[in-house]
Design a protein around this motif. Sequence first.
Motif, PDB file in Angstrom:
ATOM      1  N   THR A   1      20.183   5.295  37.213  1.00  0.00           N
ATOM      2  CA  THR A   1      19.721   6.536  37.410  1.00  0.00           C
ATOM      3  C   THR A   1      18.672   7.208  36.077  1.00  0.00           C
ATOM      4  OG1 THR A   1      21.653   6.949  38.510  1.00  0.00           O
ATOM      5  CG2 THR A   1      20.472   8.912  37.823  1.00  0.00           C
ATOM      6  N   ASP A  24      22.873   8.064  45.589  1.00  0.00           N
ATOM      7  CA  ASP A  24      24.471   7.512  45.219  1.00  0.00           C
ATOM      8  C   ASP A  24      25.393   8.838  45.569  1.00  0.00           C
ATOM      9  OD1 ASP A  24      26.822   7.019  44.042  1.00  0.00           O
ATOM     10  OD2 ASP A  24      25.966   6.898  41.808  1.00  0.00           O
ATOM     11  N   ARG A  75      29.474   8.299  43.629  1.00  0.00           N
ATOM     12  CA  ARG A  75      30.074   8.851  42.428  1.00  0.00           C
ATOM     13  C   ARG A  75      29.960  10.227  42.231  1.00  0.00           C
ATOM     14  NH1 ARG A  75      28.372   9.303  37.168  1.00  0.00           N
ATOM     15  NH2 ARG A  75      26.209   8.411  37.727  1.00  0.00           N
ATOM     16  N   GLN A 109      23.712  14.545  38.419  1.00  0.00           N
ATOM     17  CA  GLN A 109      22.802  13.965  37.260  1.00  0.00           C
ATOM     18  C   GLN A 109      21.418  13.763  37.654  1.00  0.00           C
ATOM     19  OE1 GLN A 109      24.069   9.619  36.843  1.00  0.00           O
ATOM     20  NE2 GLN A 109      22.954   9.511  34.814  1.00  0.00           N
ATOM     21  N   ASP A 130      17.616   6.439  44.775  1.00  0.00           N
ATOM     22  CA  ASP A 130      18.886   5.969  43.799  1.00  0.00           C
ATOM     23  C   ASP A 130      19.842   5.428  44.678  1.00  0.00           C
ATOM     24  OD1 ASP A 130      20.613   5.678  41.412  1.00  0.00           O
ATOM     25  OD2 ASP A 130      21.125   7.832  41.402  1.00  0.00           O
TER      26      ASP A 130
END
Length: 313
Positions: free
Chosen positions: A125, A148, A151, A157, A200
Amino acid sequence: MGLFDRLKKGLQRTKELLQTDIRDLFKSGELLTEEKLEQFYSKLILTDMGVPAAREIVDEVREKHFGRTVVIDEIWATVKARLKILLKGSENTLWDVENFLSPLAMAPTGPTVILVAGVNGVGKTTSIAKLANLLHKAGRKVVLAAGDTFRAAAVEQLTMWSKRIGCDIVTKPSGSDPAAVAYAGCARALETGADVVVIDTAGRLQTQQNLMKQLEKIRRVIGDKIPGAPHEVLLVLDATTGQNGVSQAQKFSESVACTGLVLAKLDGTAKGGVVVAIRQQMNLPVKYVGLGEQIDDMEVFNPDNFVEALFAG
Ligand SMILES: Nc1nc2c(ncn2[C@@H]2O[C@H](COP(=O)(O)OP(=O)(O)OP(=O)(O)O)[C@@H](O)[C@H]2O)c(=O)[nH]1
Ligand SMILES: [Mg+2]
């Protein structure tokens, strides 16, 4: 700070190992004996460059300087020249360090799609943020796809990075199909006329078959939306894992058809020699190196530049 100084700073720990320890070995202009060569070999091995490369370097130093009184500069010259050859590999590719785009295969028309994958916590990331920032600064219109969805904090993020960079981002709720996010990222790029989509993905091990299949699905889906996509599949490796990471990466790249490597966290290790092991053991070029946690801490990998920075004072 210029690019070269940044690279030097990022390589500080590897530089210390090489320069302090090896310089000590040869400090007073000593006779090059077999014993010295063995000590030299052990130091090279500590950088994680791998046995074949370390042997090759030691053999060349023996051939050139054995039984003579040598000074460190002669040793360095031989080591540098050999390292450059080892790092260039047979393709002899030299990306342009001043041109961040030079390692990337860009689509001839329409958006270029870059898929980023790798095991957990290697720096995917962060590397995506760095790459997006470089592309953005080079005047390219970037869309990030927060693939992603596994998570919990991952979307947040990447969203934070997109705000800092000032680029577009496509997200879906936690638990969504990552292929759907990747697809939506491509759709957004087509709608808005963006130049690059960077996707990502969640960390995974090459042994987790369902997750490896998921990557294949992402590939397929984006290829359906944008012909020829993904144009790049970058595998991120963590330099601090040294040689251990390499065999893992080999298997990973075989099953996902990667096009290049990003070697993250080079600043956090004295095992920067792992770049050499990677070059020798993997059929993939290192395209970028990560040199810190900040957005500017990434550079194009260029063997000549890398070796010069490693041995610069
Ligand atoms: N020192 C240093 N730290 C880095 C670098 N790249 C990433 N990191 C740090 O490594 C940690 C993990 O980075 P991420 O980018 O979240 O890694 P990831 O592969 O996306 O992790 P997962 O999504 O959980 O699989 C973070 O603390 C980053 O700041 C680098 O080049 N140097
Ligand atoms: Mg991540």
